[in-house]
Write an enzyme that holds these catalytic residues in place. Structure first.
Site, PDB file in Angstrom:
ATOM      1  N   GLU A 337       0.836  -1.203   0.000  1.00 25.32           N
ATOM      2  CA  GLU A 337       0.000   0.000   0.000  1.00 25.32           C
ATOM      3  C   GLU A 337       0.870   1.253   0.000  1.00 25.32           C
ATOM      4  O   GLU A 337       0.494   2.280  -0.573  1.00 25.32           O
ATOM      5  CB  GLU A 337      -0.945  -0.004   1.205  1.00 25.32           C
ATOM      6  CG  GLU A 337      -2.031   1.057   1.110  1.00 25.32           C
ATOM      7  CD  GLU A 337      -3.132   0.879   2.131  1.00 25.32           C
ATOM      8  OE1 GLU A 337      -4.225   0.412   1.760  1.00 25.32           O
ATOM      9  OE2 GLU A 337      -2.891   1.198   3.318  1.00 25.32           O
ATOM     10  N   HIS A 368       6.544 -27.140   3.065  1.00 26.51           N
ATOM     11  CA  HIS A 368       5.774 -28.225   2.459  1.00 26.51           C
ATOM     12  C   HIS A 368       4.707 -27.694   1.511  1.00 26.51           C
ATOM     13  O   HIS A 368       3.816 -28.441   1.098  1.00 26.51           O
ATOM     14  CB  HIS A 368       5.143 -29.084   3.557  1.00 26.51           C
ATOM     15  CG  HIS A 368       6.157 -29.747   4.435  1.00 26.51           C
ATOM     16  ND1 HIS A 368       6.669 -30.999   4.181  1.00 26.51           N
ATOM     17  CD2 HIS A 368       6.788 -29.307   5.560  1.00 26.51           C
ATOM     18  CE1 HIS A 368       7.556 -31.318   5.108  1.00 26.51           C
ATOM     19  NE2 HIS A 368       7.647 -30.306   5.958  1.00 26.51           N
ATOM     20  N   LYS A 478     -13.952   1.147  -3.737  1.00 28.59           N
ATOM     21  CA  LYS A 478     -14.897   1.491  -2.672  1.00 28.59           C
ATOM     22  C   LYS A 478     -16.036   2.346  -3.209  1.00 28.59           C
ATOM     23  O   LYS A 478     -17.199   2.166  -2.824  1.00 28.59           O
ATOM     24  CB  LYS A 478     -14.169   2.224  -1.545  1.00 28.59           C
ATOM     25  CG  LYS A 478     -13.195   1.364  -0.763  1.00 28.59           C
ATOM     26  CD  LYS A 478     -12.768   2.006   0.546  1.00 28.59           C
ATOM     27  CE  LYS A 478     -12.002   3.275   0.356  1.00 28.59           C
ATOM     28  NZ  LYS A 478     -11.470   3.827   1.635  1.00 28.59           N
TER      29      LYS A 478
END
Length: 507
Positions: A337, A368, A478
């Site tokens: 950000e 793994h 948004k």
């Protein structure tokens, strides 16, 4: 400095020889030069960048670029409270929250901390009735930092059980509420603007939960953490329960402000104060150490070298300590950000790569899952390993010995590789990694680790000429979401319109 002038340094870096890590280690003094231990309030932390491709030649060019980009001036501007967030006309005063900054800002932070401490101490003393749980509601910087600190530092118990809720998905809030007794639960609403949709929606539902479960005065159990105190009071929070912080403290840098309230609730004020002290120690190192001995600057130089010169699009962070499981998530927001930009601070185009994608996980689980690609894939991915010398549990020490053995083995294997006539079993090696080894994990240590990464991110931004303190890239999505919520689900591309129709949100 102009983009064209800076490009001469990047060109010089690209033209330097590229010795392998094994060749670099032919220098007997390399380890002493590229590994350093800082004695910090929470105990020593060792920073080892010797297994990266940094060299005296590479660092000399970076030092010249830093001078040309006025790194020292930008660092001073950050600490002194100048308006270095030029797009929003603000300073970036997170260090003032730790006692490092101009006198007025530090005094303001100390006053706000004193107010926060009074409330925290009163709650712990029972002055506000019995409080066993706190549901902390926020998102982004208002949640990631508190979640990391609480998860890392309260494995052995907390003064108050804190549940951090960030997602608008009701499953998250519902799970927290099921774990709490409404009669003994406080709600902390953390929002810089006190308008964040996800946070305010969750807060309203939490209030309703209190009300439905017989709490006569739900607002009496709410604390607001915000840079807009008047909006919190307007929403219904008692003025004495509003803990403000300065507008000049950015969300992802706000853990040191009143956004740290849930951390203080969990640890007690002494723990939170130690957290601040650890961060301040890194601030002082960042300010006082010269470039050659500055662990923050060296880390940023390595990041820039791999992204800008070697073409690495990602960097990986693996915490070989379960208590630091949330650190990669925290760093994703901090780095991506801050530095995921496409323009320079003056608004002109950024013609070089910006921040790499930061990702990671917890060792040994990650071994793994993704280490196959790190060792034998075609992508070159620099890796940071974080480990703690002292175990955080009471089980057989063999657990921790195996954990640390695996951590150090991975760095060695990435560097050394292994030849084989069978290509599927050959490891190319010469793959870079850095290791940060803490003597212990405690509030001061964690504060130091976070501050180290904050400044590391800032140095990269200075070297690229970008503003790491705004985040306009989050706004468009948004705005469109609000348009859809208000019934404006029309005028989109066919795919989006079909998706909206499928869930009944079409206009």
């Amino acid at each position: 400095m102009t983009v064209a002038e800076a490009e001469t340094y990047w060109t010089a870096l690209a033209g330097l020889p590229r010795p392998t890590l094994k060749e670099l280690f032919s220098d007997a003094g390399r380890l002493d030069r590229y590994a350093a231990t800082l004695d910090l309030p929470g105990g020593p932390i060792r920073f080892d960048w010797s297994k990266t491709h940094l060299s005296a030649e590479v660092e000399a060019v970076f030092a010249a670029l830093a001078s040309a980009m006025d790194f020292e001036g930008r660092r001073a501007a950050l600490i002194e409270g100048a308006k270095i967030n030029n797009t929003e006309g603000r300073a970036a005063e997170h260090t003032a929250q730790r006692g490092i900054g101009n006198e007025a800002s530090v005094e303001e932070a100390e006053a706000l901390h004193a107010r926060m401490r009074m409330l925290v101490d009163a709650i712990h003393a029972g002055a506000l009735g019995e409080v066993r749980s706190l549901i902390h509601i926020g998102i982004g910087g208002s949640a990631l930092g508190p979640a990391l600190a609480i998860d890392a530092l309260t494995r052995d118990g907390a003064k108050v059980a804190v549940h951090v809720v960030s997602n608008i998905d009701g499953c998250a809030l519902e799970a927290a509420m099921k774990a709490c007794d409404p009669a003994t639960t406080m709600i902390a609403v953390a929002s810089k603007t006190f308008t964040t949709t996800e946070t305010m929606t969750n807060a309203a539902s939490a209030l309703e939960w209190l009300r439905e479960n017989g709490v006569a005065d739900p607002y009496g159990q709410v604390v607001a953490l915000t840079a807009a105190p008047e909006k919190a009071v307007e929403w219904g929070v008692d003025e004495t329960r509003v803990l403000p912080f300065s507008e000049t403290v950015g969300g992802r840098y706000s853990l040191w402000s009143s956004i740290g309230f849930p951390v203080a609730m969990a640890l007690g004020w002494e723990g939170f104060a130690a957290f601040l002290d650890g961060a301040a120690a890194i601030d002082r190192h960042f300010i006082d150490a010269d470039l050659a001995g500055n662990v923050v600057v060296r880390a940023a130089f390595a990041d820039l070298y791999y992204t800008q010169v070697r073409g690495c699009q990602t960097r990986a962070v693996f915490a070989y300590d379960e208590r630091l499981a949330l650190l990669p998530d925290y760093l994703q927001q901090l780095e991506m950000e801050s530095n995921g930009k496409r323009v320079l601070a003056d608004g002109s185009p950024l013609t070089r790569p910006s921040a790499p994608v930061t990702w990671g996980g917890v060792g040994t689980d990650a071994q793994h899952a993704v280490f196959q690609l790190l060792h034998q894939g075609t992508h070159l991915i620099p890796v940071d390993f974080l480990a703690v010398k002292t175990q955080g549990h009471d089980l057989d020490p063999a657990h921790h010995q195996i954990l640390l053995s695996n951590c150090f083995a991975q760095g060695a294997a990435l560097m050394a590789g292994k030849a084989s006539d069978d290509g599927a079993r050959a490891y190319p090696g010469d793959r870079p990694s850095a290791t940060i080894l803490c003597d212990d994990l405690n509030p001061a240590t964690l504060g130091a680790l976070i501050a180290f990464h904050e400044h590391r991110t800032f140095v990269s931004a200075v070297m690229l000429g970008i503003n790491p303190f705004d985040q306009f890239g989050v706004e468009l999505g948004k705005a469109i979401a609000k348009q859809i919520e208000s019934g404006g689900g029309e005028g989109f591309d066919p795919s989006t319109e079909a998706l909206l129709a499928a869930v009944g949100l079409a206009g």
